[in-house]
Structure formats: C-alpha cells, structure tokens
Enzyme design. Structure first.
Site, PDB file in Angstrom:
ATOM      1  N   LYS A  17      -0.067   3.703  -2.688  1.00 17.30           N
ATOM      2  CA  LYS A  17      -1.080   4.762  -2.591  1.00 17.30           C
ATOM      3  C   LYS A  17      -0.461   6.157  -2.485  1.00 17.30           C
ATOM      4  O   LYS A  17      -1.142   7.155  -2.717  1.00 17.30           O
ATOM      5  CB  LYS A  17      -1.997   4.493  -1.395  1.00 17.30           C
ATOM      6  CG  LYS A  17      -2.818   3.211  -1.518  1.00 17.30           C
ATOM      7  CD  LYS A  17      -3.751   3.038  -0.325  1.00 17.30           C
ATOM      8  CE  LYS A  17      -4.650   1.807  -0.470  1.00 17.30           C
ATOM      9  NZ  LYS A  17      -3.955   0.550  -0.157  1.00 17.30           N
ATOM     10  N   SER A  19      -5.919   3.255   4.719  1.00 17.27           N
ATOM     11  CA  SER A  19      -5.366   2.587   3.537  1.00 17.27           C
ATOM     12  C   SER A  19      -6.442   1.876   2.728  1.00 17.27           C
ATOM     13  O   SER A  19      -6.321   0.692   2.374  1.00 17.27           O
ATOM     14  CB  SER A  19      -4.273   1.585   3.952  1.00 17.27           C
ATOM     15  OG  SER A  19      -3.497   1.193   2.860  1.00 17.27           O
ATOM     16  N   LYS A  48       3.141   6.843   4.536  1.00 24.66           N
ATOM     17  CA  LYS A  48       2.294   5.716   4.155  1.00 24.66           C
ATOM     18  C   LYS A  48       2.957   4.369   4.444  1.00 24.66           C
ATOM     19  O   LYS A  48       4.102   4.122   4.082  1.00 24.66           O
ATOM     20  CB  LYS A  48       1.942   5.778   2.657  1.00 24.66           C
ATOM     21  CG  LYS A  48       0.905   4.753   2.242  1.00 24.66           C
ATOM     22  CD  LYS A  48      -0.466   5.103   2.801  1.00 24.66           C
ATOM     23  CE  LYS A  48      -1.458   3.963   2.702  1.00 24.66           C
ATOM     24  NZ  LYS A  48      -1.270   2.913   3.723  1.00 24.66           N
ATOM     25  N   SER A  94       0.788  -1.236   0.000  1.00 24.48           N
ATOM     26  CA  SER A  94       0.000   0.000   0.000  1.00 24.48           C
ATOM     27  C   SER A  94       0.818   1.282   0.000  1.00 24.48           C
ATOM     28  O   SER A  94       0.241   2.378  -0.075  1.00 24.48           O
ATOM     29  CB  SER A  94      -0.952   0.013   1.199  1.00 24.48           C
ATOM     30  OG  SER A  94      -2.015  -0.891   1.002  1.00 24.48           O
TER      31      SER A  94
END
Length: 424
Positions: A103, A169, A270, A100
């Site tokens: 992202k 997320s 992130k 993730s």
C-alpha cells in the site's frame, strides 16, 4: 630630396642617424594611434562576469569504521539516510511477499498524481458498491483488513482514503483508490505500480495488486527503502503515518498497526502481515542534528517468529534506534573561515568567508560533498564587505546543510589599469 630639387640645394648626405630619425618621425604617430585604439578597445569591451571559486576542500570524510547496526535475527533488512545513501543491508535481498507494505506504492502514486495541498483534504472520491461490499470482509475469516464504515453513494476525501490505507490498512480502500485513479481499471493501476517501480530503480519488485493481499506481490528490503526515500518527501503522507490513531469520517477510531509511532521520533510508514509473508514493515524516523532534521528510512521483511507483528515491530525498533545513534554531526568549516574568493576575471580576487559554522551530517567512514555556489544569483562587480555573495553546502537532499558566504572585504570593480592590462 624633392625639397632639394625645388631649392637647388643638394640633400644632406645620407647617414644612419638621419635614417633613424626619419623613421621615428614616421612611425611614432602610427604607434601612438595604435596604442590609443587598443586602449579604447580594452576600456570599452565587456568585462568577464565575476565568479565564485572554492578554496575549501570539496569533500569531508567521517573518521572511523562503518557502524554496526542492530539487524534482525531472520529475513532481510535495509536502512538509508535521505541525501546520504545506504547505511547497510542485511540478509539475502531476494524478492519475498510484502503483504500490505504494498500500500506504500499505492499511496505514493495517488499522492504523486493527485497532490494534496497543505491543510486541505484533496479530491472527494465516490464510494462505490464494491468498496462497501468488500468493507464487510474481516481479518479472521477473509484475511482482509478493511474500512467497514464506508457506504455506496457517500464520498470520502483523498486524505481520509490515504489514512484508511496506511493506518487500519484497508484493502477495500486500496482497491477503491486504484479504480478512482485509473478510471475503473484496477489492472491499469497495477501496471502503473510496476512502471513506477522501474522508474525508481526497484529492480526486484513485482506488484500484482494494489493492496498486497496477493502473495505474488513481491519485493526486497532494498527496493522498499528506495520507495520510502520518495515517500518521506511527501509531507501529507508523513502527517498521516506518524499518527498513533485515526478517526474516520463516521467517528470510528482506528489504531495504527505500526506501534513504533509516536515513540523515538518514528514517522511511520507501513506494516504488512500475512501467514505467507510474515511480518513486514517499511519505516521512517528522524533525528535532529544541529539545525537539520535528518530523515532515515528502513525496511524489515520476512519476520516469521510468532507473533509476526510483534516480531517485526521489535526488530524494526532496534534497527531504527541503532541507525539514529549512528548518525552524527561534525563541524567542517567554522564561522569566519575563508572558503573561496570572487574572481573578477582580470586578476582581482576578493576572499569570501562562511557566515556560520558548517556542520556535516553522516556516520563513520562516510564521505560527503562540499560545494560553493552563487545560489542562482548574479554576483555584483562591486559590493561592501559582509555582503552575502553565495552559499556553501555540505551533503545532498534532506541532509544538506547550507550556510551563506560573505565578502571578507569590499569587492571593488576593476579599475582602468586592470582593464588596460587584462589579457584574453
């Protein structure tokens, strides 16, 4: 001779003295006229524009060896300071799944192409049936993290969509944003992700989906730091990623997977965890040095020791703190030091001084640039002592320190003597 013929008086006999006197009488007016013309030309032709010339050293080197950072025990990592460059890298920088962390690129493209004004929520995005259906997937059975409170026909603000992307997320929101940006064509958005990676010099990165669920989306710590250095320039994003919790429009509260915030001046950015990718984190932090808020970006990838989220958080924390400690400030110019002069173009040089201490930011072994400029303003031909006339800068980008420079004494416009005697 003519006069002698008219008066019947013979001319005086020629002599060197008579010849010389006659030449003086003839040429003196011509020379005087030429001098007058040249003088007028010198007085009326435009003066060269005054310019700043630096006499201070054009760079500063921090003494000592390059600092040793607290690198993780496995995987790969990289750290850079905004405007200063790379502090270092660890491990083999070969492409690995980043989960993730993907992202981060999705958020970057959305905020780059659809910027949100400070204090606003941005565009309102229609929630489609796919976003609602995918929101019902869960982490335990589908290996999906989602925002399960969105419903078809509702709207979600761009700000809240980015928050859902970066804090819980949410995969379904990552795909919704991709469809929204590209007119429903998710593959077109993925192409935009890869094109953007190339533009940023991320040569070891390939994106195959906007959420990172696919293990075929791969990158390196070094590449992700390049992206992170662009992300920290977006105030709206940092406003979101530095939150330890976020409450969605339905009133449900979500914890930030990045448990580094809000401690140790962490700013996000992130996390990304899957069994295949291990624990991954693109992180940012700050350190106040003098009047400058220095931004640091790091990436820690491929942490496979259980539990992977705890391992990557712990490894990133140690790396982040050691990077903050490595940064320091050092005064390179003191208030009142002469750093250059105003050159009036005809021989006049008026010294300029720093109006305050100038502090360089860096780490041992780093060399930073020192520059003197007019700041885009026209330098006057005359001004009083103390008039700010330009700017001395040390470093680049977010780490740049700026101090105005001022005239040490009155700047006087060139006089008649200077104008008459100038050459060129």
């Amino acid at each position: 001779d003519m006069l002698a013929e008219l008066t019947n008086n013979p001319p005086p006999p020629p002599s060197p003295m008579r010849t010389a006197v006659r030449r003086v009488k003839i040429y003196t007016p011509l020379v005087a006229l030429l001098i007058l013309v040249l003088g007028i030309v010198q007085l009326v032709r435009p003066l060269p524009a005054p310019k700043l010339v630096m006499t201070a050293k054009s760079s500063f080197n921090f003494a000592g060896d390059k600092p040793s950072l607290a690198w993780p025990a496995e995987g790969q990592a990289a750290v850079a300071a905004a405007g200063l460059g790379t502090l270092g890298t660890y491990g083999d920088q070969k492409p690995v799944p980043i989960a993730s962390v993907t992202k981060s690129m999705t958020a970057y493209i959305i905020l780059r192409d659809h910027p949100i004004k400070k204090g606003e929520k941005g565009a309102m995005i229609d929630v489609d049936k796919t976003a609602e259906t995918e929101g019902k997937k869960n982490n335990s059975t589908d290996n999906e993290s989602t925002l399960d409170t969105v419903r078809e026909g509702e709207k979600i603000s761009e700000y809240d969509a980015i928050a859902a992307l970066m804090i819980p997320s949410a995969n379904n929101i990552a795909r919704l944003l991709a469809r929204w940006d590209s007119g429903g064509d998710q593959e077109a958005f993925v192409k935009k992700m890869n094109d953007t990676a190339k533009e940023l010099g991320m040569t070891n990165t390939t994106y195959t989906d906007p959420s990172g669920l696919d293990a075929t989306t791969v990158s390196t710590a070094e590449d992700q730091v390049k992206l992170g250095l662009k992300l920290v320039e977006i105030e709206t994003l940092l406003d979101i990623t530095k939150k330890p919790k976020w409450t969605d429009p339905s009133g449900k509260t979500w914890d930030n997977w990045n448990r580094l915030v809000p401690y140790n001046d962490s700013l996000g950015i992130k996390t990304g965890t899957t069994t295949k990718a291990g624990g991954n984190l693109l992180w940012a932090a700050q350190k106040k040095i003098g009047n400058t808020n220095q931004l640091i970006v790091g990436a820690t990838l491929a942490q496979h020791k259980p539990s992977i989220i705890d391992t990557v958080i712990a490894a990133s924390k140690q790396l982040m703190i050691s990077s903050q400690k490595a940064l320091t400030g050092e005064v390179v110019v003191k208030k009142g030091d002469v750093v250059g002069y105003v050159d009036d173009g005809v021989g006049g040089k008026t010294p300029v001084v720093a109006t305050g201490d100038v502090q360089a930011i860096g780490w041992p072994s780093l060399t930073v640039a020192v520059k003197l400029g007019d700041g885009g303003n026209k330098i006057p031909e005359s001004a009083k002592a103390g008039t700010e006339i330009g700017m001395l800068t040390v470093g680049e980008g977010a780490s740049q320190v700026k101090v105005p420079v001022a005239l040490q004494r009155d700047l006087v416009a060139p006089g008649i003597g200077s104008k008459l005697t100038r050459v060129g």
